[in-house]
Design a protein around this motif. Structure first.
Motif, PDB file in Angstrom:
ATOM      1  N   TYR A 264       0.842  -1.196   0.000  1.00 56.49           N
ATOM      2  CA  TYR A 264       0.000   0.000   0.000  1.00 56.49           C
ATOM      3  C   TYR A 264       0.884   1.255   0.000  1.00 56.49           C
ATOM      4  CZ  TYR A 264      -3.506   3.315   1.747  1.00 56.49           C
ATOM      5  OH  TYR A 264      -4.339   4.400   1.908  1.00 56.49           O
ATOM      6  N   ASN A 265       1.896   1.270   0.843  1.00 51.12           N
ATOM      7  CA  ASN A 265       2.791   2.437   0.889  1.00 51.12           C
ATOM      8  C   ASN A 265       3.557   2.602  -0.415  1.00 51.12           C
ATOM      9  OD1 ASN A 265       2.110   3.366   3.414  1.00 51.12           O
ATOM     10  ND2 ASN A 265       3.458   1.889   4.416  1.00 51.12           N
ATOM     11  N   ARG A 266       3.944   1.486  -0.984  1.00 54.55           N
ATOM     12  CA  ARG A 266       4.651   1.569  -2.277  1.00 54.55           C
ATOM     13  C   ARG A 266       3.743   2.185  -3.330  1.00 54.55           C
ATOM     14  NH1 ARG A 266       8.351  -2.918  -4.956  1.00 54.55           N
ATOM     15  NH2 ARG A 266       9.269  -1.197  -6.124  1.00 54.55           N
ATOM     16  N   PHE A 267       2.503   1.752  -3.310  1.00 57.36           N
ATOM     17  CA  PHE A 267       1.530   2.277  -4.273  1.00 57.36           C
ATOM     18  C   PHE A 267       1.350   3.781  -4.079  1.00 57.36           C
ATOM     19  CE2 PHE A 267      -3.258   2.860  -4.790  1.00 57.36           C
ATOM     20  CZ  PHE A 267      -3.166   3.192  -6.136  1.00 57.36           C
ATOM     21  N   LEU A 268       1.204   4.222  -2.829  1.00 61.17           N
ATOM     22  CA  LEU A 268       0.997   5.655  -2.588  1.00 61.17           C
ATOM     23  C   LEU A 268       2.250   6.455  -2.959  1.00 61.17           C
ATOM     24  CD1 LEU A 268      -0.990   5.877   0.768  1.00 61.17           C
ATOM     25  CD2 LEU A 268      -1.862   5.754  -1.558  1.00 61.17           C
ATOM     26  N   ASN A 269       3.418   5.899  -2.701  1.00 56.26           N
ATOM     27  CA  ASN A 269       4.660   6.647  -2.947  1.00 56.26           C
ATOM     28  C   ASN A 269       5.135   6.575  -4.387  1.00 56.26           C
ATOM     29  OD1 ASN A 269       4.772   7.377  -0.278  1.00 56.26           O
ATOM     30  ND2 ASN A 269       5.946   5.557   0.302  1.00 56.26           N
ATOM     31  N   GLU A 270       4.917   5.424  -5.026  1.00 57.60           N
ATOM     32  CA  GLU A 270       5.521   5.239  -6.361  1.00 57.60           C
ATOM     33  C   GLU A 270       4.492   5.075  -7.470  1.00 57.60           C
ATOM     34  OE1 GLU A 270       8.616   2.144  -6.296  1.00 57.60           O
ATOM     35  OE2 GLU A 270       8.664   2.399  -4.126  1.00 57.60           O
ATOM     36  N   GLY A 271       3.203   5.035  -7.108  1.00 57.21           N
ATOM     37  CA  GLY A 271       2.175   4.877  -8.138  1.00 57.21           C
ATOM     38  C   GLY A 271       1.969   3.418  -8.513  1.00 57.21           C
ATOM     39  N   PRO A 272       1.184   3.192  -9.588  1.00 55.93           N
ATOM     40  CA  PRO A 272       0.785   1.812  -9.928  1.00 55.93           C
ATOM     41  C   PRO A 272       1.902   0.919 -10.466  1.00 55.93           C
ATOM     42  CG  PRO A 272      -0.553   3.449 -11.117  1.00 55.93           C
ATOM     43  CD  PRO A 272       0.541   4.199 -10.422  1.00 55.93           C
ATOM     44  N   GLU A 273       2.984   1.501 -11.010  1.00 56.98           N
ATOM     45  CA  GLU A 273       3.946   0.683 -11.770  1.00 56.98           C
ATOM     46  C   GLU A 273       4.490  -0.527 -10.999  1.00 56.98           C
ATOM     47  OE1 GLU A 273       3.913   3.980 -12.060  1.00 56.98           O
ATOM     48  OE2 GLU A 273       3.062   3.925 -14.082  1.00 56.98           O
ATOM     49  N   PRO A 274       4.983  -0.339  -9.764  1.00 56.75           N
ATOM     50  CA  PRO A 274       5.539  -1.525  -9.085  1.00 56.75           C
ATOM     51  C   PRO A 274       4.505  -2.632  -8.899  1.00 56.75           C
ATOM     52  CG  PRO A 274       5.999   0.481  -7.821  1.00 56.75           C
ATOM     53  CD  PRO A 274       5.100   0.876  -8.938  1.00 56.75           C
ATOM     54  N   ILE A 275       3.261  -2.238  -8.669  1.00 56.31           N
ATOM     55  CA  ILE A 275       2.204  -3.244  -8.476  1.00 56.31           C
ATOM     56  C   ILE A 275       1.961  -3.977  -9.794  1.00 56.31           C
ATOM     57  CG2 ILE A 275      -0.238  -3.601  -7.782  1.00 56.31           C
ATOM     58  CD1 ILE A 275       1.577  -2.348  -5.572  1.00 56.31           C
ATOM     59  N   LEU A 276       1.832  -3.203 -10.863  1.00 56.66           N
ATOM     60  CA  LEU A 276       1.564  -3.813 -12.169  1.00 56.66           C
ATOM     61  C   LEU A 276       2.719  -4.719 -12.597  1.00 56.66           C
ATOM     62  CD1 LEU A 276       0.068  -0.673 -13.929  1.00 56.66           C
ATOM     63  CD2 LEU A 276      -1.172  -2.624 -12.970  1.00 56.66           C
ATOM     64  N   ALA A 277       3.932  -4.262 -12.322  1.00 54.12           N
ATOM     65  CA  ALA A 277       5.099  -5.062 -12.719  1.00 54.12           C
ATOM     66  C   ALA A 277       5.122  -6.382 -11.945  1.00 54.12           C
ATOM     67  CB  ALA A 277       6.379  -4.274 -12.456  1.00 54.12           C
ATOM     68  N   ARG A 278       4.789  -6.315 -10.670  1.00 54.73           N
ATOM     69  CA  ARG A 278       4.802  -7.541  -9.851  1.00 54.73           C
ATOM     70  C   ARG A 278       3.689  -8.511 -10.291  1.00 54.73           C
ATOM     71  NH1 ARG A 278       7.782 -10.960  -7.867  1.00 54.73           N
ATOM     72  NH2 ARG A 278       7.116 -11.980  -5.963  1.00 54.73           N
ATOM     73  N   ILE A 279       2.521  -7.940 -10.618  1.00 56.74           N
ATOM     74  CA  ILE A 279       1.426  -8.800 -11.105  1.00 56.74           C
ATOM     75  C   ILE A 279       1.868  -9.507 -12.396  1.00 56.74           C
ATOM     76  CG2 ILE A 279      -0.915  -8.797 -12.110  1.00 56.74           C
ATOM     77  CD1 ILE A 279      -1.272  -8.263  -9.247  1.00 56.74           C
ATOM     78  N   ALA A 280       2.530  -8.742 -13.272  1.00 59.23           N
ATOM     79  CA  ALA A 280       2.975  -9.346 -14.539  1.00 59.23           C
ATOM     80  C   ALA A 280       3.930 -10.500 -14.273  1.00 59.23           C
ATOM     81  CB  ALA A 280       3.643  -8.276 -15.406  1.00 59.23           C
ATOM     82  N   GLU A 281       4.725 -10.386 -13.197  1.00 56.50           N
ATOM     83  CA  GLU A 281       5.685 -11.452 -12.884  1.00 56.50           C
ATOM     84  C   GLU A 281       5.025 -12.704 -12.319  1.00 56.50           C
ATOM     85  OE1 GLU A 281       9.380  -8.592 -11.470  1.00 56.50           O
ATOM     86  OE2 GLU A 281       8.362  -9.820  -9.977  1.00 56.50           O
ATOM     87  N   VAL A 282       4.028 -12.504 -11.478  1.00 56.98           N
ATOM     88  CA  VAL A 282       3.550 -13.666 -10.698  1.00 56.98           C
ATOM     89  C   VAL A 282       2.178 -14.202 -11.117  1.00 56.98           C
ATOM     90  CG1 VAL A 282       4.914 -12.980  -8.675  1.00 56.98           C
ATOM     91  CG2 VAL A 282       2.505 -12.288  -8.821  1.00 56.98           C
ATOM     92  N   SER A 283       1.467 -13.479 -11.991  1.00 59.08           N
ATOM     93  CA  SER A 283       0.132 -13.951 -12.370  1.00 59.08           C
ATOM     94  C   SER A 283       0.148 -14.518 -13.784  1.00 59.08           C
ATOM     95  CB  SER A 283      -0.872 -12.794 -12.302  1.00 59.08           C
ATOM     96  OG  SER A 283      -2.071 -13.180 -12.944  1.00 59.08           O
ATOM     97  N   SER A 284      -0.237 -15.772 -13.902  1.00 57.90           N
ATOM     98  CA  SER A 284      -0.266 -16.379 -15.242  1.00 57.90           C
ATOM     99  C   SER A 284      -1.415 -15.801 -16.069  1.00 57.90           C
ATOM    100  CB  SER A 284      -0.406 -17.899 -15.128  1.00 57.90           C
ATOM    101  OG  SER A 284      -1.748 -18.240 -14.808  1.00 57.90           O
ATOM    102  N   TYR A 285      -2.305 -15.075 -15.390  1.00 57.11           N
ATOM    103  CA  TYR A 285      -3.475 -14.522 -16.083  1.00 57.11           C
ATOM    104  C   TYR A 285      -3.217 -13.141 -16.686  1.00 57.11           C
ATOM    105  CZ  TYR A 285      -6.584 -18.250 -14.655  1.00 57.11           C
ATOM    106  OH  TYR A 285      -7.183 -19.470 -14.525  1.00 57.11           O
TER     107      TYR A 285
END
Ligand code: BTN
Length: 334
Positions: A264-285
């Protein structure tokens, strides 16, 4: 608003009793000492030990000989959680219920009543656990985690889907840390092991077009279920079924809330990119998965093509058009 004033929530003194017994597992403590420490009569201590026994807490003894707990109980007692969450916003207002309708419903009411960011509602059992699209969430007593966190992010409602995604990442990390199992994420809110769902997230919010008042993130995890009900067995599983053995729900909740705080703090501080990048890494969907999308108005097949900056899923339909999926069911297609 004082923290434990919600009808039906667990009496703070039962929390204190549980914590006292858990801290002194295997040691006999006299009824008089317990009564003194938590500020109730000896007969109340007796009554409450009966309540705890009914919940599966193995308390031995009686008023004359004193009490002894045979094993640290896996009840999600606020005090046991609080001390594991001290440096996070989730330690201050943990509302525990032995039984409630839905932790999301409780959290919604609290949100409207002005409860602050970081409040957590947690139940041993839900009588009306809710999933997406009006479905029910199987909420067996003391086997799973049924929890809702209240957040007050200063974001536009457009970014709310990212909160569900980051909560999914938090569940995934906590489960990996505790069990070694690597879960898949099925956009937007399912966590899967060997293709079966063991956790779901129901995010709801109160917002105006340009601003969010609060978001509640409801998380259900099947933890120690030894089997799933027949009607769910083909599509649902639990950590115990997948990893064997039973798992401490207290430890899992603490890990989960720590990861939630950090994403949550990463999202507030750095925006969506880290979340989206991590989803791309770990979600086969996230990309390249053949899926069937079912919305209120239609059903179609296609191939996933990454996420929008807002966290919505792009799907290239078989007819070549690209859709942005707002809501609806995503299922693997052959
Ligand atoms: C889904 O998979 O459709 C979402 C399931 C969410 C279940 C959790 S359990 C805790 C919280 N309270 C509810 O009533 N629902 C969520």
């Amino acid at each position: 608003m004082a923290a434990a004033t919600i009808p039906g929530s667990t009496d703070k003194r039962i929390d204190a009793l549980l914590t006292l017994l858990a801290d002194n597992a295997m040691i006999v403590i006299s009824g008089a000492k317990i009564a003194r420490e938590i500020g109730v009569s000896r007969s109340t201590v007796w009554r409450w030990t009966q309540t705890l026994r009914a919940l599966g807490v193995r308390v031995k003894g009686h008023p004359r000989t004193g009490y002894r707990i045979e094993k640290v109980p896996d009840v999600l007692a606020p005090e046991l959680l609080r001390r594991r969450l001290r440096d996070t916003p989730f330690s201050k207002r943990i509302h525990h219920f032995f039984k409630t309708d839905s932790t999301n419903d409780v959290a919604l009411r609290l949100g409207h009543a002005g409860e602050p960011h970081g409040a957590v509602v947690i139940a041993e059992e839900q009588t009306a656990g809710r999933g997406r699209a009006g479905r029910a969430w199987h909420s067996e007593k003391s086997s799973g985690i049924y929890m809702t966190a209240l957040l007050r992010p200063k974001i536009s409602p457009v970014h709310a889907p990212l909160v569900t995604l980051l909560a999914g990442l938090a569940v995934r990390d906590a489960v990996l840390e505790q069990t070694g199992l690597e879960a898949d994420l099925r956009w937007p809110n399912d966590l899967l092991l060997r293709g079966k769902k063991f956790s779901g997230i129901l995010t709801e919010m109160h917002a105006e077009p340009d601003r969010v008042h609060f978001v509640i993130v409801g998380i259900g995890i099947n933890v120690n279920h030894t089997r799933m009900p027949d009607e769910l067995a083909a599509i649902a599983t639990s950590l115990r079924i997948e990893a064997g053995g039973s798992h401490s729900r207290v430890e899992l909740v603490a890990k989960l809330l720590r990861h939630l705080d950090s994403y949550y703090n990463r999202f507030l501080n750095e925006g969506p990119e880290p979340i989206l990048a991590r989803i791309a890494e770990v979600s086969s969907y996230a990309r390249g998965k053949r899926v069937r999308i079912t919305t209120a108005s239609e059903s179609y097949t296609g191939t996933t093509a990454g996420l929008e900056p807002s966290g919505l899923l792009r799907v290239r339909r078989d007819d070549g058009r690209t859709e942005v999926v707002l809501s609806g069911d995503v299922a693997e297609a052959s």
